[in-house]
Write an enzyme that holds these catalytic residues in place. Sequence first.
Site, short mmCIF file in Angstrom:
data_model
loop_
_atom_site.label_atom_id
_atom_site.label_comp_id
_atom_site.label_asym_id
_atom_site.label_seq_id
_atom_site.Cartn_x
_atom_site.Cartn_y
_atom_site.Cartn_z
N LYS A 146 -2.21 -1.60 -3.86
CA LYS A 146 -3.07 -0.43 -3.80
C LYS A 146 -2.24 0.84 -3.81
O LYS A 146 -1.28 0.91 -3.04
CB LYS A 146 -3.86 -0.53 -2.50
CG LYS A 146 -4.66 0.67 -2.14
CD LYS A 146 -5.29 0.47 -0.82
CE LYS A 146 -5.97 1.76 -0.49
NZ LYS A 146 -6.09 1.98 0.90
N ARG B 183 1.26 10.02 6.05
CA ARG B 183 1.39 8.59 6.33
C ARG B 183 2.69 7.99 5.78
O ARG B 183 2.81 6.78 5.64
CB ARG B 183 0.21 7.84 5.72
CG ARG B 183 -1.17 8.32 6.14
CD ARG B 183 -2.18 7.18 6.05
NE ARG B 183 -3.56 7.58 5.92
CZ ARG B 183 -4.31 8.09 6.90
NH1 ARG B 183 -3.76 8.32 8.08
NH2 ARG B 183 -5.56 8.39 6.70
N LYS C 3 0.87 -1.18 0.00
CA LYS C 3 0.00 0.00 0.00
C LYS C 3 0.90 1.22 0.00
O LYS C 3 1.69 1.43 0.92
CB LYS C 3 -0.88 -0.03 1.25
CG LYS C 3 -1.77 1.20 1.38
CD LYS C 3 -2.73 1.05 2.54
CE LYS C 3 -3.53 2.30 2.75
NZ LYS C 3 -4.40 2.20 3.92
C1 PBG Z 1 -7.41 3.05 5.56
C2 PBG Z 1 -7.66 3.02 4.10
C3 PBG Z 1 -7.50 4.03 3.13
C4 PBG Z 1 -7.99 3.51 1.92
C5 PBG Z 1 -8.39 2.21 2.17
N1 PBG Z 1 -8.16 1.92 3.51
C6 PBG Z 1 -7.05 5.43 3.27
C7 PBG Z 1 -5.66 5.76 3.55
O1 PBG Z 1 -4.80 4.92 3.76
O2 PBG Z 1 -5.42 6.95 3.63
C8 PBG Z 1 -8.06 4.24 0.61
C9 PBG Z 1 -9.08 3.71 -0.35
C10 PBG Z 1 -9.40 4.61 -1.49
O3 PBG Z 1 -8.80 5.67 -1.70
O4 PBG Z 1 -10.33 4.24 -2.23
N2 PBG Z 1 -6.11 3.16 5.97
#
Ligand code: PBG
Length: 332
Positions: free
Chosen positions: A255, A224, A202
Site C-alpha cells: 500500500k 508518520r 505500507k
Molecule cells: C490507518 C490507515 C490509513 C489508510 C489505511 N489505514 C491512513 C494512514 O496511514 O495515514 C489509508 C487508506 C487510503 O488512503 O485509502 N493507519
Amino acid sequence: MKEIRCGYPHNRLRRLRGNGALADSVRETILRPKHMMLPLFVVEGKGVKTSISSLHGVDHISVDRLCEVVEPAMEAGIKRFLLFGVPEEKDPRGTSANDGKAPAQRAVSDMKKRYGDSILVATDVCLCQYTDHGHCGILREDGSVDNDATLRRLAETAVSHARSGAHMVAPSAMMDGQVGAIRNALDETGFTETSIMGYSAKFHSAFYGPFREAAHSAPGKGDRSSYQMDPANGREAIREALQDEEEGADILMVKPSLLYMDVISEIRKNSLLPMAAYMVSGEYMMLRHAAEAGALDWRKSMLEAHMALRRSGADIVITYGAVEVARWLNRS
Ligand code: PBG
C-alpha cells in the site's frame, strides 16, 4: 534445406491479437468481482449516510444503514469488506479502539448477524482514528512513538474485533512485531481461526490525503515517517513482508499500489503467501478527478488499473471502486 529463421518476420506476435476469441483464451490475467474488497467507513449515530467530500462515491455510514451499502455490493459479487471505525471519542491512548460498543465493533457484529459467513468481514487495526494526536501508536512524553506499548494496544484492539466476530484483522500501524503480537493475543483468547492480513509494506505516502479526511485521522504534530516506510525503499519492503510472514500473517499487503507495482511483484517472487494491494484514496481520486475533467475514460482506466494490479501479483485488490468495477465486469 531451407534456412530456419528466428524472430521477425517468422514470428509475429500480432497473430495472437487479431482474433478476439483467441485473444480471450490466451489472456494471462483475470479480474473478477471475487478479486476485490470494499473499504467501509462506519460512524457513530443513527440514520447517517453522507457522502465523503474528499472521496467521491464513498459514504460515511452508521451501523443501522450499513445494509444499504453492503447488500448492493453483495449483489454485484463483492463479498469482502474492510471496516474502518470513525469514532467520536479520542484520547492519547486511543481507548475507544477496543471498546466493544465502538462503531467498528458494532458494525462487525451487525454484519455477522445478518450475513454470517456468506461474506468476509475484515477490520483495519490501528490507533490513528482513536488517538487525539492522530498518530498510529502511543506517544512517549517526548512525542516519539513507543513501539512496544503500542503492540499491546493493537493486540487488545484486534482481540476486540475478533470478539465482535471479525473473520480477519488487518494491522496497519507499521509497528515492528505487530503481526506476531496480534497472532499471539488471538491464539491466547481462542481466536485461532481469525486470519491476519498484514499491511506489510505500507509506505509513508502523500496519497492517503483523502482518507485522512474520511477517517479524521491526520496527525496533529509531525508525520508518520518514523513508522511508515520510505517510498525509496524496495528491498526493505521485502524484509517487512518476510517478517510479517514469519510472525504469522496469512496475507501480505502492499500500500499504496499503483505506484508500487514493482514492490508487489518482488514480494510475489519472494513469498508463497497470497497478496493484497490497496488502491488508496489518493490513487482512486487521481483517476476520478482526471475522469471528471474529461482527461480519462473512467470505466476503461479503472478496469486497466485494477487489471494491472492483478497482473503485478495481487490476489486481492482493496478498492473504493469495487462495486462499480464489479458491475462493469458482470456486464462484460
Ligand atoms: C490507518 C490507515 C490509513 C489508510 C489505511 N489505514 C491512513 C494512514 O496511514 O495515514 C489509508 C487508506 C487510503 O488512503 O485509502 N493507519
